[in-house]
Design a protein around this motif. Structure first.
Motif, PDB file in Angstrom:
ATOM      1  N   UNK A  42       0.845  -1.194   0.000  1.00  0.00           N
ATOM      2  CA  UNK A  42       0.000   0.000   0.000  1.00  0.00           C
ATOM      3  C   UNK A  42       0.881   1.245   0.000  1.00  0.00           C
ATOM      4  N   UNK A  43       0.411   2.280  -0.670  1.00  0.00           N
ATOM      5  CA  UNK A  43       1.183   3.522  -0.716  1.00  0.00           C
ATOM      6  C   UNK A  43       0.792   4.460   0.415  1.00  0.00           C
ATOM      7  N   UNK A  44      -0.418   4.301   0.937  1.00  0.00           N
ATOM      8  CA  UNK A  44      -0.870   5.111   2.067  1.00  0.00           C
ATOM      9  C   UNK A  44      -1.015   4.222   3.287  1.00  0.00           C
ATOM     10  N   UNK A  45      -0.741   4.788   4.438  1.00  0.00           N
ATOM     11  CA  UNK A  45      -0.862   4.041   5.685  1.00  0.00           C
ATOM     12  C   UNK A  45      -2.314   3.657   5.925  1.00  0.00           C
ATOM     13  N   UNK A  46      -2.585   2.361   6.095  1.00  0.00           N
ATOM     14  CA  UNK A  46      -3.952   1.985   6.470  1.00  0.00           C
ATOM     15  C   UNK A  46      -4.235   2.520   7.876  1.00  0.00           C
ATOM     16  N   UNK A  47      -5.504   2.718   8.191  1.00  0.00           N
ATOM     17  CA  UNK A  47      -5.847   3.241   9.506  1.00  0.00           C
ATOM     18  C   UNK A  47      -5.551   2.249  10.619  1.00  0.00           C
ATOM     19  N   UNK A  48      -5.518   0.988  10.310  1.00  0.00           N
ATOM     20  CA  UNK A  48      -5.220   0.014  11.346  1.00  0.00           C
ATOM     21  C   UNK A  48      -5.268  -1.407  10.835  1.00  0.00           C
ATOM     22  N   UNK A  69       2.782 -12.185  15.488  1.00  0.00           N
ATOM     23  CA  UNK A  69       2.231 -10.831  15.514  1.00  0.00           C
ATOM     24  C   UNK A  69       3.337  -9.823  15.812  1.00  0.00           C
ATOM     25  N   UNK A  70       4.233 -10.155  16.731  1.00  0.00           N
ATOM     26  CA  UNK A  70       5.363  -9.266  17.021  1.00  0.00           C
ATOM     27  C   UNK A  70       6.187  -9.017  15.762  1.00  0.00           C
ATOM     28  N   UNK A  71       6.454 -10.080  14.993  1.00  0.00           N
ATOM     29  CA  UNK A  71       7.242  -9.943  13.762  1.00  0.00           C
ATOM     30  C   UNK A  71       6.485  -9.127  12.720  1.00  0.00           C
ATOM     31  N   UNK A  72       5.185  -9.393  12.570  1.00  0.00           N
ATOM     32  CA  UNK A  72       4.379  -8.625  11.622  1.00  0.00           C
ATOM     33  C   UNK A  72       4.309  -7.159  12.036  1.00  0.00           C
ATOM     34  N   UNK A  73       4.178  -6.907  13.318  1.00  0.00           N
ATOM     35  CA  UNK A  73       4.138  -5.526  13.828  1.00  0.00           C
ATOM     36  C   UNK A  73       5.415  -4.788  13.433  1.00  0.00           C
ATOM     37  N   UNK A  74       6.538  -5.426  13.671  1.00  0.00           N
ATOM     38  CA  UNK A  74       7.827  -4.814  13.339  1.00  0.00           C
ATOM     39  C   UNK A  74       7.913  -4.513  11.841  1.00  0.00           C
ATOM     40  N   UNK A  75       7.495  -5.475  11.039  1.00  0.00           N
ATOM     41  CA  UNK A  75       7.536  -5.305   9.588  1.00  0.00           C
ATOM     42  C   UNK A  75       6.594  -4.182   9.141  1.00  0.00           C
ATOM     43  N   UNK A  76       5.350  -4.222   9.600  1.00  0.00           N
ATOM     44  CA  UNK A  76       4.359  -3.235   9.184  1.00  0.00           C
ATOM     45  C   UNK A  76       4.710  -1.829   9.662  1.00  0.00           C
ATOM     46  N   UNK A  79       7.440   0.138   7.820  1.00  0.00           N
ATOM     47  CA  UNK A  79       7.020   0.932   6.672  1.00  0.00           C
ATOM     48  C   UNK A  79       6.028   2.022   7.064  1.00  0.00           C
ATOM     49  N   UNK A  80       5.119   1.700   7.972  1.00  0.00           N
ATOM     50  CA  UNK A  80       4.077   2.626   8.405  1.00  0.00           C
ATOM     51  C   UNK A  80       4.217   2.854   9.912  1.00  0.00           C
ATOM     52  N   UNK A  81       5.133   3.744  10.329  1.00  0.00           N
ATOM     53  CA  UNK A  81       5.440   3.905  11.752  1.00  0.00           C
ATOM     54  C   UNK A  81       4.245   4.245  12.646  1.00  0.00           C
ATOM     55  N   UNK A  82       3.242   4.903  12.114  1.00  0.00           N
ATOM     56  CA  UNK A  82       2.092   5.310  12.936  1.00  0.00           C
ATOM     57  C   UNK A  82       0.897   4.367  12.795  1.00  0.00           C
ATOM     58  N   UNK A  83       1.117   3.198  12.194  1.00  0.00           N
ATOM     59  CA  UNK A  83       0.040   2.237  11.975  1.00  0.00           C
ATOM     60  C   UNK A  83      -0.502   1.726  13.305  1.00  0.00           C
ATOM     61  N   UNK A  84      -1.817   1.820  13.482  1.00  0.00           N
ATOM     62  CA  UNK A  84      -2.476   1.259  14.665  1.00  0.00           C
ATOM     63  C   UNK A  84      -2.641  -0.240  14.473  1.00  0.00           C
ATOM     64  N   UNK A  85      -2.272  -0.997  15.489  1.00  0.00           N
ATOM     65  CA  UNK A  85      -2.381  -2.453  15.453  1.00  0.00           C
ATOM     66  C   UNK A  85      -3.073  -2.895  16.734  1.00  0.00           C
ATOM     67  N   UNK A  86      -3.964  -3.871  16.616  1.00  0.00           N
ATOM     68  CA  UNK A  86      -4.642  -4.444  17.776  1.00  0.00           C
ATOM     69  C   UNK A  86      -4.686  -5.958  17.614  1.00  0.00           C
ATOM     70  N   UNK A  87      -4.889  -6.650  18.723  1.00  0.00           N
ATOM     71  CA  UNK A  87      -4.996  -8.109  18.736  1.00  0.00           C
ATOM     72  C   UNK A  87      -6.295  -8.468  19.436  1.00  0.00           C
TER      73      UNK A  87
END
Length: 134
Positions: A42-48, A69-76, A79-87
């Motif tokens: 994606x070229x724009x940061x997804x909201x979450x 999830x920790x690895x995916x969080x680091x990867x995501x 690229x998108x430092x302000x990406x909101x992530x939840x579990x």
């Protein structure tokens, strides 16, 4: 980890969970890497992004899922430092996170604590928990 679900709207936790149930795409474990790759393109940061765990009380399921999830969080967030992530934990694995199991499920508890400390909220399915008296 059996499922992950991307969510493209920034909402309160409750709304996020409701949106997850109504509109998110379900992805089988074999497709996780493909879904992460799609998000990474994606070229724009997804909201979450919401990672949904639906598994068993198998002793390896939850710690392995949280590790992914920790690895995916680091990867995501690389690229998108302000990406909101939840579990969200919906399956039987959530019962490994009770206070009573803190001594026997130390790795899972530690991984959840690390995620929460990194601003990744971890939710459990209240309906499933209350159905089992938790």
């Amino acid at each position: 980890m059996k499922m992950i679900k991307p969510v493209l709207n920034k909402l309160s936790s409750l709304s996020l969970l409701l949106l997850l149930c109504l509109f998110a795409n379900t992805v089988i474990a074999d497709e996780e890497a493909e879904t992460i790759a799609e998000i990474m393109q994606m070229t724009e940061t997804p909201d979450g992004v919401v990672f949904e765990l639906i598994g068993s009380e198998d002793s390896d399921y939850l710690p392995n899922g949280l590790k992914k999830i920790e690895a995916y969080k680091k990867q995501l967030q690389g690229k998108f430092p302000k990406l909101d992530i939840a579990v969200v934990s919906h399956g039987a694995e959530q019962f490994e996170l009770t206070k009573d199991s803190a001594n026997t499920e130390k790795e899972s508890h530690q991984r959840v604590q690390l995620l929460v400390a990194a601003d990744v909220p971890v939710h459990i399915c209240e309906t499933h928990a209350s159905g089992r008296g938790v």
